[in-house]
Design an enzyme around this catalytic site. Sequence first.
Site, PDB file in Angstrom:
ATOM      1  N   ASP A  12      -9.471  58.881 -11.917  1.00 40.97           N
ATOM      2  CA  ASP A  12     -10.132  58.090 -12.963  1.00 40.97           C
ATOM      3  C   ASP A  12     -11.006  58.931 -13.893  1.00 40.97           C
ATOM      4  O   ASP A  12     -12.035  58.459 -14.389  1.00 40.97           O
ATOM      5  CB  ASP A  12     -10.972  56.953 -12.351  1.00 40.97           C
ATOM      6  CG  ASP A  12     -10.130  56.041 -11.474  1.00 40.97           C
ATOM      7  OD1 ASP A  12      -8.942  55.878 -11.771  1.00 40.97           O
ATOM      8  OD2 ASP A  12     -10.679  55.503 -10.501  1.00 40.97           O
ATOM      9  N   LYS A  15      -7.530  60.681 -17.468  1.00 40.79           N
ATOM     10  CA  LYS A  15      -6.294  61.448 -17.697  1.00 40.79           C
ATOM     11  C   LYS A  15      -5.395  60.742 -18.707  1.00 40.79           C
ATOM     12  O   LYS A  15      -4.818  61.377 -19.600  1.00 40.79           O
ATOM     13  CB  LYS A  15      -5.530  61.629 -16.369  1.00 40.79           C
ATOM     14  CG  LYS A  15      -6.315  62.426 -15.327  1.00 40.79           C
ATOM     15  CD  LYS A  15      -5.595  62.483 -13.999  1.00 40.79           C
ATOM     16  CE  LYS A  15      -5.512  61.173 -13.259  1.00 40.79           C
ATOM     17  NZ  LYS A  15      -6.803  60.645 -12.781  1.00 40.79           N
ATOM     18  N   GLY A  39      -3.952  54.222 -12.051  1.00 44.98           N
ATOM     19  CA  GLY A  39      -4.236  53.261 -13.110  1.00 44.98           C
ATOM     20  C   GLY A  39      -4.747  54.078 -14.275  1.00 44.98           C
ATOM     21  O   GLY A  39      -5.868  54.587 -14.234  1.00 44.98           O
ATOM     22  N   HIS A  40      -3.905  54.281 -15.256  1.00 43.28           N
ATOM     23  CA  HIS A  40      -4.267  55.144 -16.390  1.00 43.28           C
ATOM     24  C   HIS A  40      -4.459  54.284 -17.624  1.00 43.28           C
ATOM     25  O   HIS A  40      -3.607  53.466 -17.958  1.00 43.28           O
ATOM     26  CB  HIS A  40      -3.170  56.197 -16.617  1.00 43.28           C
ATOM     27  CG  HIS A  40      -3.039  57.166 -15.473  1.00 43.28           C
ATOM     28  ND1 HIS A  40      -2.140  58.185 -15.451  1.00 43.28           N
ATOM     29  CD2 HIS A  40      -3.732  57.256 -14.311  1.00 43.28           C
ATOM     30  CE1 HIS A  40      -2.273  58.874 -14.323  1.00 43.28           C
ATOM     31  NE2 HIS A  40      -3.235  58.325 -13.613  1.00 43.28           N
ATOM     32  N   GLN A 249      -4.221  60.621  -9.806  1.00 43.83           N
ATOM     33  CA  GLN A 249      -5.294  60.875  -8.825  1.00 43.83           C
ATOM     34  C   GLN A 249      -6.101  62.137  -9.207  1.00 43.83           C
ATOM     35  O   GLN A 249      -6.188  62.435 -10.387  1.00 43.83           O
ATOM     36  CB  GLN A 249      -4.735  60.969  -7.399  1.00 43.83           C
ATOM     37  CG  GLN A 249      -4.244  59.631  -6.836  1.00 43.83           C
ATOM     38  CD  GLN A 249      -2.865  59.225  -7.297  1.00 43.83           C
ATOM     39  OE1 GLN A 249      -1.933  59.995  -7.188  1.00 43.83           O
ATOM     40  NE2 GLN A 249      -2.706  58.015  -7.773  1.00 43.83           N
TER      41      GLN A 249
HETATM   42  P1  GDP Z   1      -7.365  57.905 -15.337  1.00 43.03           P
HETATM   43  O1  GDP Z   1      -6.927  57.249 -14.086  1.00 43.03           O
HETATM   44  O2  GDP Z   1      -7.794  59.321 -15.122  1.00 43.03           O
HETATM   45  O3  GDP Z   1      -6.347  57.813 -16.451  1.00 43.03           O
HETATM   46  O4  GDP Z   1      -8.659  57.133 -15.816  1.00 43.03           O
HETATM   47  P2  GDP Z   1      -8.872  55.516 -15.845  1.00 43.03           P
HETATM   48  O5  GDP Z   1      -8.120  54.972 -16.982  1.00 43.03           O
HETATM   49  O6  GDP Z   1      -8.638  54.935 -14.506  1.00 43.03           O
HETATM   50  O7  GDP Z   1     -10.431  55.426 -16.061  1.00 43.03           O
HETATM   51  C1  GDP Z   1     -11.047  55.989 -17.171  1.00 43.03           C
HETATM   52  C2  GDP Z   1     -11.763  54.876 -17.946  1.00 43.03           C
HETATM   53  O8  GDP Z   1     -12.630  55.458 -18.874  1.00 43.03           O
HETATM   54  C3  GDP Z   1     -10.822  54.027 -18.780  1.00 43.03           C
HETATM   55  O9  GDP Z   1     -11.369  52.751 -18.911  1.00 43.03           O
HETATM   56  C4  GDP Z   1     -10.801  54.754 -20.119  1.00 43.03           C
HETATM   57  O10 GDP Z   1     -10.471  53.910 -21.200  1.00 43.03           O
HETATM   58  C5  GDP Z   1     -12.214  55.202 -20.213  1.00 43.03           C
HETATM   59  N1  GDP Z   1     -12.462  56.461 -20.933  1.00 43.03           N
HETATM   60  C6  GDP Z   1     -11.685  57.565 -21.021  1.00 43.03           C
HETATM   61  N2  GDP Z   1     -12.330  58.547 -21.696  1.00 43.03           N
HETATM   62  C7  GDP Z   1     -13.545  58.045 -22.023  1.00 43.03           C
HETATM   63  C8  GDP Z   1     -14.693  58.574 -22.705  1.00 43.03           C
HETATM   64  O11 GDP Z   1     -14.742  59.722 -23.131  1.00 43.03           O
HETATM   65  N3  GDP Z   1     -15.764  57.739 -22.848  1.00 43.03           N
HETATM   66  C9  GDP Z   1     -15.757  56.462 -22.358  1.00 43.03           C
HETATM   67  N4  GDP Z   1     -16.836  55.722 -22.543  1.00 43.03           N
HETATM   68  N5  GDP Z   1     -14.705  55.941 -21.707  1.00 43.03           N
HETATM   69  C10 GDP Z   1     -13.622  56.715 -21.533  1.00 43.03           C
HETATM   70  P1  IMO Z   2      -5.739  57.582 -10.945  1.00 47.97           P
HETATM   71  O1  IMO Z   2      -4.404  58.212 -11.212  1.00 47.97           O
HETATM   72  C1  IMO Z   2      -8.976  56.976  -8.079  1.00 47.97           C
HETATM   73  C2  IMO Z   2      -7.838  56.665  -3.857  1.00 47.97           C
HETATM   74  C3  IMO Z   2      -7.984  55.336  -3.153  1.00 47.97           C
HETATM   75  C4  IMO Z   2      -8.285  55.817  -1.749  1.00 47.97           C
HETATM   76  C5  IMO Z   2      -7.394  57.039  -1.612  1.00 47.97           C
HETATM   77  C6  IMO Z   2      -6.054  56.766  -0.936  1.00 47.97           C
HETATM   78  O2  IMO Z   2      -5.959  56.312 -11.657  1.00 47.97           O
HETATM   79  O3  IMO Z   2      -6.836  58.575 -11.129  1.00 47.97           O
HETATM   80  P2  IMO Z   2      -3.849  55.541  -1.716  1.00 47.97           P
HETATM   81  O4  IMO Z   2      -3.609  54.127  -2.139  1.00 47.97           O
HETATM   82  O5  IMO Z   2      -3.462  56.553  -2.725  1.00 47.97           O
HETATM   83  O6  IMO Z   2      -3.249  55.846  -0.360  1.00 47.97           O
HETATM   84  O7  IMO Z   2      -5.440  55.634  -1.516  1.00 47.97           O
HETATM   85  O8  IMO Z   2      -7.159  57.501  -2.933  1.00 47.97           O
HETATM   86  N1  IMO Z   2      -7.029  56.636  -5.095  1.00 47.97           N
HETATM   87  C7  IMO Z   2      -7.529  56.760  -6.326  1.00 47.97           C
HETATM   88  N2  IMO Z   2      -8.806  56.846  -6.747  1.00 47.97           N
HETATM   89  N3  IMO Z   2      -7.964  57.054  -8.967  1.00 47.97           N
HETATM   90  C8  IMO Z   2      -6.680  56.986  -8.561  1.00 47.97           C
HETATM   91  O9  IMO Z   2      -5.639  57.177  -9.388  1.00 47.97           O
HETATM   92  C9  IMO Z   2      -6.418  56.798  -7.191  1.00 47.97           C
HETATM   93  N4  IMO Z   2      -5.289  56.679  -6.463  1.00 47.97           N
HETATM   94  C10 IMO Z   2      -5.674  56.588  -5.183  1.00 47.97           C
HETATM   95  O10 IMO Z   2      -9.037  54.586  -3.711  1.00 47.97           O
HETATM   96  O11 IMO Z   2      -9.621  56.262  -1.664  1.00 47.97           O
HETATM   97 MG    MG Z   3      -7.337  55.537 -12.976  1.00 45.98          MG
END
Ligand code: GDP
Ligand code: IMO
Ligand code: MG
Length: 465
Positions: A12, A15, A39-40, A249
């Site tokens: 999170d 990416k 979850g991207h 991840q």
């Molecule tokens: P990922 O799993 O690495 O793709 O990240 P996620 O999408 O799960 O979580 C990142 C969250 O932060 C999402 O809601 C993005 O829209 C948001 N986000 C990404 N870059 C930035 C940033 O520079 N500032 C803020 N405020 N939010 C961001």
């Molecule tokens: P993105 O790609 C954050 C965490 C879960 C748990 C551990 C194992 O959005 O960054 P799993 O279901 O993979 O066997 O769970 O890894 N986890 C993540 N945490 N971002 C993710 O993906 C994750 N995918 C798995 O919360 O701690």
């Molecule tokens: Mg994510």
Amino acid sequence: MTLTIVGSQLGDEGKGALVDRWGGDADVVVRYQGGDNAGHTVVEGGAEYKLSLVPSGAVRGTVGVLGNGCVVNPNTLFTEIDDLRERGLDPDVRVARRAHVIMPYHRVLDGIEEEVKADDDAGDEVGTTGRGIGPTYEDKAGRRGIRVADLLDPDALREKLEYVVPQKRALVEDVYGIDLTGSEAQSAPGSRTQSGGDDRAEAFDVDALHEEFAAIGERLADEGMTVNCSDYLHSRREAGDEILFEGAQGTHIDVDHGNYPFVTSSNPTAGAAAVGSGVGVTTVGAGEVVGIVKAYLSRVGEGPMPTELDGDADEEALADEIRERGGEFGTVTGRPRRIGWLDLPMLRHAARVSGFTGVAVNHVDVLAGLDELKVCTGYELDGEALDTVPTTTDRWERCEPVYETLDTWEPFDSAAVAEAGYDALPEAAREYLEFVADEIDTPVYAVGVGPDREETVELTNPFEA
Ligand code: GDP
Ligand code: IMO
Ligand code: MG
């Protein structure tokens, strides 16, 4: 040239946002590990897309590939593609025939194992996403997995199901003592997964599984979605196309390099881009590898986090403030994310393991306006100073962070700063970024100042580096 995007921390890090940003310069975006535990988020012109399996290039119309290193739940994939089509996009997704399929029994088993661990009070549940990721990778390593290619051949599929399903059923009934046919199935451990009682019985029924997954195979074949991934990517490269590898991840939940056992079951780190796609290591290594960094830390799920803001009421209030401002609630499960200060020992480890050529630091806007700003520069453990993460959970848990306090900065207009460039960032924010870059000996390629595609300050476009 290839570009590999890797999570530097605990997932999170944002990416998806960078894959979307740089995906416009790529011709193919490839996921090389993980599954719908990811979850991207991509935000374009205010429209938000949350992607679990469809690679994040889709919003720009870039072809997406799920590599052989992924575990694929075809139902999630089809639902996601259908939802995106309803929103006016036309995702073109190819799936490696060597990728493994997440079967309904994998999801049920994921839930059961977590519940069993939670019930024994030892505190060793991982807090998985419940998507069946671990059990699917177990079967892959155990040579009893179902691959995408098997869905295309109904006879092979039946043979494999007839071998594996009785084993799974015995595991549930004889080891975990759960009756899959009776009413107990409704309330048994694991029922918090998305499969309810009847679904659970069907998850272990060869005929039902065969019917469902042979039909999925037909759809994959009809839509021409499956590929020999290595061969496909090789041809694309021969034709001069650029490949972007989208890691899911993060480094510290990597099954090898992360905080075992509080990890996912794949390798998010850059080496896996080669293994999980069939593109050679020399090709991946000759390209750019960009670590995505969140300017603080978030963690969803269990496991140590030395810089976690949970010590007293003040720290918890600060964590709440950051959580609210940063929208730190899990994309997949909605769980509130745990919050901590940026941890440089973690970043040093990440930069080494994946060989970062650059980093993108996101969420710099979220830190604006805080009363105090700290960065962990090292740890103290049993009187010893450490500058990287210890190899065991026990030792990492006992690490005391050593902090440096840095100047804070005031809130700023993200869109204006992104347009004007790096020098328009507040001075203290630039000092923060330069401090981090220096400590991990890696240049900053981009700075995230908001979720939208345009809210990124770009210093270097890796495709032009
Ligand atoms: P990922 O799993 O690495 O793709 O990240 P996620 O999408 O799960 O979580 C990142 C969250 O932060 C999402 O809601 C993005 O829209 C948001 N986000 C990404 N870059 C930035 C940033 O520079 N500032 C803020 N405020 N939010 C961001
Ligand atoms: P993105 O790609 C954050 C965490 C879960 C748990 C551990 C194992 O959005 O960054 P799993 O279901 O993979 O066997 O769970 O890894 N986890 C993540 N945490 N971002 C993710 O993906 C994750 N995918 C798995 O919360 O701690
Ligand atoms: Mg994510």
